[in-house]
Structure formats: structure tokens, C-alpha cells
Design a protein around this motif. Structure first.
Motif, mmCIF file in Angstrom:
data_model
loop_
_atom_site.group_PDB
_atom_site.id
_atom_site.type_symbol
_atom_site.label_atom_id
_atom_site.label_comp_id
_atom_site.label_asym_id
_atom_site.label_seq_id
_atom_site.Cartn_x
_atom_site.Cartn_y
_atom_site.Cartn_z
ATOM 1 N N SER A 376 0.835 -1.207 0.000
ATOM 2 C CA SER A 376 0.000 0.000 0.000
ATOM 3 C C SER A 376 0.870 1.258 0.000
ATOM 4 C CB SER A 376 -0.919 -0.002 1.223
ATOM 5 O OG SER A 376 -1.765 -1.136 1.224
ATOM 6 N N VAL A 377 1.921 1.267 0.841
ATOM 7 C CA VAL A 377 2.839 2.416 0.871
ATOM 8 C C VAL A 377 3.538 2.559 -0.482
ATOM 9 C CG1 VAL A 377 4.881 3.383 1.990
ATOM 10 C CG2 VAL A 377 3.176 2.177 3.358
ATOM 11 N N LYS A 378 3.910 1.427 -1.063
ATOM 12 C CA LYS A 378 4.545 1.470 -2.383
ATOM 13 C C LYS A 378 3.589 2.038 -3.436
ATOM 14 C CE LYS A 378 7.158 -1.471 -5.565
ATOM 15 N NZ LYS A 378 7.636 -2.851 -5.841
ATOM 16 N N ALA A 379 2.298 1.704 -3.306
ATOM 17 C CA ALA A 379 1.298 2.223 -4.252
ATOM 18 C C ALA A 379 1.173 3.737 -4.141
ATOM 19 C CB ALA A 379 -0.051 1.555 -3.996
ATOM 20 N N ILE A 380 1.323 4.292 -2.923
ATOM 21 C CA ILE A 380 1.288 5.746 -2.754
ATOM 22 C C ILE A 380 2.428 6.385 -3.545
ATOM 23 C CG2 ILE A 380 1.525 7.626 -1.084
ATOM 24 C CD1 ILE A 380 0.226 5.780 0.998
ATOM 25 N N GLY A 381 3.620 5.781 -3.459
ATOM 26 C CA GLY A 381 4.755 6.304 -4.223
ATOM 27 C C GLY A 381 4.540 6.210 -5.715
ATOM 28 N N GLN A 382 3.924 5.099 -6.165
ATOM 29 C CA GLN A 382 3.655 4.963 -7.600
ATOM 30 C C GLN A 382 2.660 6.021 -8.074
ATOM 31 O OE1 GLN A 382 2.361 0.880 -7.619
ATOM 32 N NE2 GLN A 382 4.384 0.097 -8.162
ATOM 33 N N ALA A 383 1.674 6.312 -7.235
ATOM 34 C CA ALA A 383 0.711 7.358 -7.597
ATOM 35 C C ALA A 383 1.396 8.718 -7.684
ATOM 36 C CB ALA A 383 -0.420 7.399 -6.565
ATOM 37 N N ALA A 384 2.343 8.985 -6.767
ATOM 38 C CA ALA A 384 3.068 10.263 -6.798
ATOM 39 C C ALA A 384 3.886 10.399 -8.069
ATOM 40 C CB ALA A 384 3.975 10.374 -5.572
ATOM 41 N N ILE A 385 4.518 9.309 -8.498
ATOM 42 C CA ILE A 385 5.345 9.348 -9.707
ATOM 43 C C ILE A 385 4.475 9.479 -10.957
ATOM 44 C CG2 ILE A 385 6.953 8.002 -11.113
ATOM 45 C CD1 ILE A 385 7.995 6.790 -8.472
ATOM 46 N N LYS A 386 3.301 8.848 -10.920
ATOM 47 C CA LYS A 386 2.433 8.851 -12.100
ATOM 48 C C LYS A 386 1.711 10.185 -12.266
ATOM 49 C CE LYS A 386 -1.520 6.451 -14.147
ATOM 50 N NZ LYS A 386 -2.545 5.403 -13.978
ATOM 51 N N ILE A 387 1.257 10.790 -11.154
ATOM 52 C CA ILE A 387 0.419 11.991 -11.221
ATOM 53 C C ILE A 387 1.189 13.154 -10.613
ATOM 54 C CG2 ILE A 387 -1.841 12.943 -10.663
ATOM 55 C CD1 ILE A 387 -2.660 9.991 -10.008
ATOM 56 N N LYS A 423 12.142 11.239 -9.315
ATOM 57 C CA LYS A 423 11.169 11.803 -10.246
ATOM 58 C C LYS A 423 11.139 13.326 -10.170
ATOM 59 C CE LYS A 423 7.535 12.000 -12.984
ATOM 60 N NZ LYS A 423 7.622 11.722 -14.423
ATOM 61 N N TYR A 424 11.197 13.865 -8.937
ATOM 62 C CA TYR A 424 11.105 15.317 -8.745
ATOM 63 C C TYR A 424 12.331 15.816 -7.971
ATOM 64 C CZ TYR A 424 6.258 13.909 -9.586
ATOM 65 O OH TYR A 424 5.129 13.337 -10.105
ATOM 66 N N PRO A 425 13.489 15.884 -8.617
ATOM 67 C CA PRO A 425 14.698 16.335 -7.901
ATOM 68 C C PRO A 425 14.551 17.779 -7.421
ATOM 69 C CG PRO A 425 15.104 16.199 -10.268
ATOM 70 C CD PRO A 425 13.760 15.594 -10.038
ATOM 71 N N THR A 552 9.969 7.093 -14.529
ATOM 72 C CA THR A 552 8.540 7.107 -14.858
ATOM 73 C C THR A 552 7.978 5.713 -14.645
ATOM 74 O OG1 THR A 552 9.025 6.626 -17.180
ATOM 75 C CG2 THR A 552 8.765 8.951 -16.570
ATOM 76 N N ILE A 553 6.671 5.634 -14.533
ATOM 77 C CA ILE A 553 5.997 4.336 -14.455
ATOM 78 C C ILE A 553 5.447 4.020 -15.837
ATOM 79 C CG2 ILE A 553 4.056 3.065 -13.487
ATOM 80 C CD1 ILE A 553 4.351 4.559 -10.943
ATOM 81 N N PRO A 554 5.916 2.974 -16.488
ATOM 82 C CA PRO A 554 5.410 2.663 -17.828
ATOM 83 C C PRO A 554 3.939 2.279 -17.783
ATOM 84 C CG PRO A 554 6.777 0.870 -17.000
ATOM 85 C CD PRO A 554 6.911 1.989 -16.016
#
Length: 735
Positions: A376-387, A423-425, A552-554
């Protein structure tokens, strides 16, 4: 007769009693005995010895008894192939019975016996049943042809059964059409698996119309067979593709999940030939309700549906764009269902629905299942990278989770923050002190490596970066290899940014990594850094501090070609595993064990050949451990190895025919001996030679103070022949 004592007769055994009852003169007693035989067979008892007695009860007018006898015959025909011949006359007689149920039962049983001696007697009854007046008999006979083809293909071709099947596609009964399509498809794929280039079942426009007519009138099994055949059809033009999709779309409303997924597969395949956006959007919109309905199934069916939905979203991301709430996890969902839902939720995440998603994921992070919390925590990070628009909200949620001080939550959050920094340096540097304050909470290698990367990357903005990294340098030998590699890189980054405060730290970590560490990866990286720092600090800065592209997340994690192939395999195991069918099952009669065995053999051959190619390629390779700047005409290290494929042992290894690869390897290198590496110190010299570019005098002094002149050069010495032989014997002794 007072001296007479009665003695009970010895018990003969259960099979003996059954044999007696099977030969009883009373019909009811015989039928009851057959039932007991079937019951014993069902629980795994061996009742094959009763084969002749059961066979005697075949000729009966009782349909129930006949079914039981046929069931027994199907189970034990392989173990008693000689006795099966005795049943042929009864089969032939039953195939001409006035009752269609008896005719169908006889022809189905003959097809299931799989005994070579009875196959030849099957042809005549099968010919009659294929032309039978009753559709139930015809549909049963159609499947029997496919079974016969699996046993003896030439018999099907010689007797014209294949042509009869093709004619039966035009049968007025939809169930006969469905079974005929299923049989022809099985024969087609079996022929392809056997290497036949000619397709035995090619669907043309005339067959297409018959399939579309029968589609709405047959059973669910028949619909799946017809839909799979429609998916194989190559439409002539866009208009025909649209027509097929329109006729298949009503199947989305079927109660059976397999029919729904088969219909979606057919539509997805024929959508490739449709260029109109409006029509495509209409089809995609109609797929959503049936897919949502599948999620109301039991967990196992739900998981299969989720795996297929995951595949569909990678192909058509807009299928369920407004249905994210359907995938929110329930308290009683199994872990495998929850994990699949998490993946789908991230795929559906947009800037418009990121708030409810984050609220849901934050709730999951407080559950008791550690694996689910991490994901679940990993999914939060994926959402941040995607959006990008929701990244700040994701970071705030992660900070709230870090504040809970729960060990595994904090560690997973640190790993996720590293990806967000990639993703956001330079956007969220304000949270670095919070991360560093949780240093004591980290005990897992991945979390430690992530925090070390953050410290090294932002060393110029962290006042006590040298103190933080010194903690890991002091425990360098106790850490795992990933942590060692990350510590080494972070310290060198710190040195390149703050040379005046980290000179001793970089000296210590390089010494430890090159002298004490037993990992070749860590040692090699330390040697490369040492070499860069000692020869050209400007190049070191350009390499180690190089700009990193944002991650990025493909949209898909499957290649486009494989994705198209897997879409065509819905709803089979291939679409569930997300792997081509050939990777886990055999073709035709080749089992999975045979496939695995072939893969293992080919892997061994490939590894042996690759090893020798590596050695051969080393003849042109540069020895990376040779720090002597002067060019040499003679190769050294691996490059000095000479291998000829004319050596029998080498030829055996390449061909994969070696019976003992270890002996062959020893014989290849036996004449050469082994190379012993000894370290001889070299007198300190001026490491830079001339004024290095882009470096201040202060940094030059810092590099000069490293004492890099104390590095050793590697010289190869050739041991004596007895010593080489002794080393070979020691090597063999290990095995």
C-alpha cells in the motif's frame, strides 16, 4: 457329536464377495455389486481383477447399470487391453440401439477407452452416428472424432471424418454446430502442434455466418467454443469487423464469466481492424459493466477476473476509468485479491480521483498484514510518480505515515521517497531532515540503501552528511552488499562536493572496500572510483555526479507484441499468468515436464557455450585491474587465456554433450596451469602528472592526501607445474 467344534470358513476378501455377487442370478444383486465396485474404484481401491465379471453385465436393458459398466471400462481399459476386445460386439450393438441415449453413450465410451486394439472397430459406428437423426448423438459423435484424432490422426483423415465435420458446421441444431466447432478447433491446434503447416480448420465468410447464427442458441460451453473460433477469424474489412463486434456484444450480459471474457477477447481482437473512434469508445464503454459484475464472484474467480482486467487496462486504459471505487479492498478479501486490486487502482489513478485513492491507501497502511501494508505504501509512491499534480499530497500522506514510527511503514516510506526524489529532484528537500531523523528505525538493506542514496545525492545540502555516512562506514563490513555499494558511492559523492571535510572518510571506505570486502562487485566499484579519483578528478565528477533522468511508471509492463498475444489468450491460463502458453505447458502430447527438461538442457548448453565465449572474447578485452598506464603488447589476466574449440573437451562443452563438465574444464586449462595473482607495492608517484582541469587547488591537495600512490599493481606469475596440478586436485576434491 459332543467332540465336534464348528469352525467358520476363512474369509475370502471383499473382491471375492463382489465377484460372487456380479455373477449372481438376481438382477438387483448384480446391479448393487456394480455400484459397490464403482464406489471402491472411486476411493482408489484396485478392483481391476473384477474386469471379466463386470464385463459380463454389459448386455442389459437397464440404462443406469450400463452407464456404471461403461464408467468402469473407461477407467480400467488401459490395464486390461486384451479383455476390452470382448466388449466390442456390445458397443457395436449399442451404437445401433433404438434409444439415442444408448447410442450416444456407446460412441462416447468407445472414444474414451483409448485402447489401440479397439480403435479400428470404432470407425463404422462413428460413421453412422455422425449421420444420425438425433442431434444428441451427432454432437456426441463430433467430439468423438477429436478424441480419435488425438489417438490416430491418419485414421480420421483416411475415413473422411474431417470432411464430415466440416459439413456438420451447417447443421440446423446449434449444439451440434458448437460441438463441431470445438472438435475442429482441437484438431486444428493438435495439427499445428505436430508441425503441420496446412490449417485443417480455416474459417471463411460462409462459416462465419453459421457461427453467428448458432451463437445465441447454444449452451455456455458451446458459446465459449464459438467465440474462440470467432476470435481466430480474420475479417475481410472494417465493416465486417464492426458486424462481428455488434453480434458478439450481447454476450457481455451472460451470467457465465467464461462467456463474458471470451466475448471481450473476440471484441478486443476485432477492434484492431476498426478505425472509427466513436465505435471503439462505444465498445470500450460496454465492456465496463460486465467486468465490474465479475468482481462479485468468489475470491478465486474474482482473482482470475482481476488478472484479465489488469491485462485489458494495459491495452485499453479507458475501459474502467470511472470505476475505481469498485476495486477498493474489502476487509475479508484474501491477500492475493488485495494485491491485484492495488495494482489496478494505481493504473486507474488520475488527478481527478487521487484524493479518494490516497485516503483509501492511507487506511490500508494501518492494517495488520505487513505485506499488504508495504504494498500500500509502495502504491502511494507509484501514484506520486504517475500523477505530478498529486505528488505533493502523496508526500504529505507519506510524512503522516512516517510519523507513526511503525518500523516497516517507515522503512517502506523511505524506499518510496527515494523514487520520488528521482522523479522530482530538488522539489521536496524540506523532508530530508525528517527522513534522516528516522535513521535508527532502519534495519532492512533496501531502506538503508535508499536513505544512503538520498544523503549522497543531497550531501551539499545536509550539514551533517559526513557524520551520517560515517555511521555506515564504521559498520561497512557488517552491512549487506547493496548497502555497501550505496555507501561507497555516497561517500565518493560527498568527497566530490565537500573534499575538505570528507578526505579521511573516503580514504577509509576505499581501503576497506578494496582490501577487506569479499564481494567482487564492491571491490570492482571501489577500484574504479579509486582509479578515477587518482587520474582525472574532473572525469570522476562528470561520471559520479552526472545528471540522472527522472524515472517514470510505464503504462504497460508487457511488451506490445506479447500483450497482443496474451489478449488473444483470454480467458486461459496464459492471460492469468501473463506469460505465453508455451512457457508453462507443452504442445500436443508433450507434457510440461518435458518442456521444463528441454529448457534445463538448453540452459546448460547455453551457459557452457557462453562461458567459453567469454573466455575467448577476453583475448581482445582489456584487463581492468591493470593500473599500469604504459601500453603493453602482451595481454594479461583473462585476456591472456587461450582457448581453442579444437580441444575435444571444449567441443564437448559447446555441443552440450559433456558427461562431466568439471573434468572437461580442468582438461581445457590443465596445460596452462593457473594464474596466481600477487600484489607488489609500487613507489608513490605524482598521480595527476599535470594540472587537472576543473579542479581547485584545494581539491588537488585533497586527492593528493588520499595516499593513492600506495595502490598496488597486479602482476601475474606462472606457478610451477606440480603446483598447478595440486590446485586442480584440490578443485576436484571439492566435488
Amino acid at each position: 457329536m459332543s467332540g465336534f467344534t464348528s469352525r467358520q470358513a476363512p474369509r475370502k476378501g471383499e473382491n471375492y464377495e463382489l465377484s460372487v455377487d456380479l455373477n449372481s442370478e438376481y438382477r438387483d444383486k448384480r446391479k448393487d455389486a456394480i455400484k459397490r465396485v464403482i464406489a471402491s474404484m472411486t476411493v482408489g481401491k484396485d478392483v481391476s481383477g473384477l474386469f471379466p465379471d463386470v464385463l459380463k453385465n454389459m448386455q442389459t436393458e437397464d440404462l443406469e447399470q450400463k452407464k456404471l459398466v461403461y464408467l468402469y471400462l473407461m477407467n480400467y481399459a488401459k490395464t486390461q487391453p486384451e479383455l476390452v476386445i470382448l466388449a466390442v460386439n456390445t458397443f457395436v450393438k449399442d451404437a445401433e440401439d433404438s434409444n439415442p441415449l444408448v447410442r450416444a453413450l456407446a460412441i462416447r465410451t468407445m472414444g474414451c477407452l483409448r485402447a489401440e486394439k479397439i480403435i479400428d472397430y470404432l470407425c463404422d459406428p462413428l460413421q453412422k452416428c455422425l449421420r444420425d437423426d438425433d442431434p444428441y448423438v451427432r454432437k456426441t459423435a463430433a467430439l468423438c472424432v477429436a478424441k480419435l484424432y488425438d489417438l490416430k490422426p491418419e485414421l480420421v483423415m483416411d475415413n473422411g471424418f474431417l470432411d464430415q465435420l466440416r459439413d456438420m458446421v451447417a447443421d440446423p441444431n446449434p449444439m451440434v454446430v458448437a460441438n463441431t466447432i470445438a472438435a475442429l478447433s482441437d484438431i486444428h491446434f493438435a495439427s499445428a502442434a505436430a508441425g503441420s503447416e496446412e490449417g485443417l480448420f480455416t474459417i471463411d465468410s460462409s462459416i462465419l455466418q453459421k457461427l453467428l447464427i448458432a451463437l445465441n442458441e447454444c449452451s455456455e460451453w458451446g458459446r465459449v467454443a464459438i467465440l474462440n473460433a470467432l476470435a481466430r477469424y480474420d475479417a475481410i474489412d472494417e465493416r465486417e469487423s464492426e458486424h462481428i463486434c455488434e453480434r458478439v456484444v450481447p454476450q457481455f450480459q451472460h451470467a457465465n464469466g467464461s462467456v463474458v471474457l471470451a466475448a471481450i477477447k473476440a471484441v478486443m481482437i476485432h477492434m484492431r481492424g476498426i478505425s472509427g473512434d466513436q465505435f471503439r469508445k462505444m465498445l470500450v464503454r460496454k465492456m465496463a459493466p460486465p467486468l465490474v459484475t465479475l468482481l462479485a464472484s468468489p475470491p478465486e474467480v474474482q482473482w482470475v477476473a482481476l488478472r484479465n482486467i489488469n491485462l485489458l487496462l494495459q491495452k485499453e486504459s479507458g475501459v474502467l476509468s470511472n470505476e475505481m471505487r469498485v476495486f477498493f479492498c474489502k476487509y475479508n478479501d484474501p491477500l492475493y485479491v488485495k494485491v491485484e486490486k492495488l495494482d489496478i487502482m494505481v493504473r486507474l489513478a488520475t488527478e481527478y480521483n487521487v484524493d479518494p485513492l490516497l485516503s483509501e491507501l492511507k487506511e490500508y497502511a494501518s492494517e495488520v498484514d505487513v505485506d499488504f501494508v508495504r504494498k500500500s505504501v509502495k502504491a502511494i509512491g507509484q501514484a506520486a510518480i504517475k500523477i505530478e499534480e498529486g505528488a505533493e499530497r502523496c508526500v504529505n500522506v507519506l510524512l503522516d505515515l512516517i510519523a507513526t514510527r511503525v518500523s516497516y511503514v517507515v522503512q517502506e516510506a523511505v524506499v518510496v521517497m527515494k523514487d520520488i526524489f528521482r522523479k522530482y529532484p530538488s522539489q521536496y528537500e524540506g523532508i530530508i531532515p525528517t527522513l534522516c531523523a528516522n535513521l535508527d528505525e532502519l534495519d532492512e538493506p533496501e531502506a538503508k540503501a535508499s536513505l544512503i542514496w538520498i544523503i549522497g545525492e543531497y550531501a551539499n545540502k545536509i550539514d551533517n552528511a559526513d557524520e551520517l555516512l560515517a555511521i555506515f562506514v564504521d559498520t561497512f563490513m557488517e552491512e549487506s552488499y547493496p548497502v555497501q555499494l550505496q555507501t561507497l558511492t555516497a561517500v565518493v559523492k560527498l568527497f566530490l562536493r565537500k573534499p575538505e571535510t570528507s578526505q579521511s572518510l573516503v580514504q577509509k571506505v576505499l581501503n576497506t572496500a578494496t582490501k577487506d570486502c569479499d564481494s567482487p562487485d564492491v571491490r570492482d566499484r571501489a577500484y574504479i572510483y579509486w582509479r578515477l579519483l587518482s587520474t582525472d578528478p574532473g572525469a570522476a565528477k562528470a561520471v559520479i555526479l552526472a545528471h540522472k533522468p527522472p524515472i517514470t511508471i510505464p503504462r504497460t509492463n508487457i511488451s506490445p507484441a506479447l500483450l497482443d498475444e496474451l489478449i488473444g489468450e483470454i480467458p486461459t491460463l496464459a492471460s492469468v499468468y501473463h506469460k505465453p502458453a508455451g512457457t508453462f505447458i507443452g504442445l500436443g502430447r508433450i507434457g510440461a515436464d518435458s518442456v521444463q527438461k528441454k529448457e534445463d538442457v538448453s540452459d546448460d548448453q547455453f551457459s557452457a557455450q557462453k562461458a567459453l565465449q567469454t573466455v575467448a572474447a577476453g583475448q581482445q578485452a582489456e584487463n581492468l585491474l591493470d593500473f599500469d598506464d604504459a601500453p603493453s603488447d602482451q595481454p594479461s589476466g583473462l585476456a591472456a587465456t587461450q582457448i581453442s574449440t579444437t580441444i575435444p573437451a571444449a567441443a564437448n562443452l559447446i555441443a552440450g554433450t559433456s558427461s562431466n563438465p568439471l573434468d572437461d574444464l580442468v582438461s581445457i586449462f590443465g596445460n596452462m596451469g593457473t594464474t596466481e595473482l600477487t600484489l607488489t607495492p609500487v613507489a608513490p608517484t605524482n598521480l595527476f602528472g599535470s594540472q587537472p582541469p576543473l579542479q581547485s587547488q584545494q581539491q588537488q591537495n585533497a586527492f593528493g592526501g588520499l595516499g593513492l600512490g600506495d595502490m598496488t599493481s597486479l602482476q601475474a606469475t606462472q606457478p610451477s607445474l606440480p603446483q598447478a596440478q595440486k590446485q586442480e586436485e584440490d578443485l576436484l576434491g571439492l566435488f
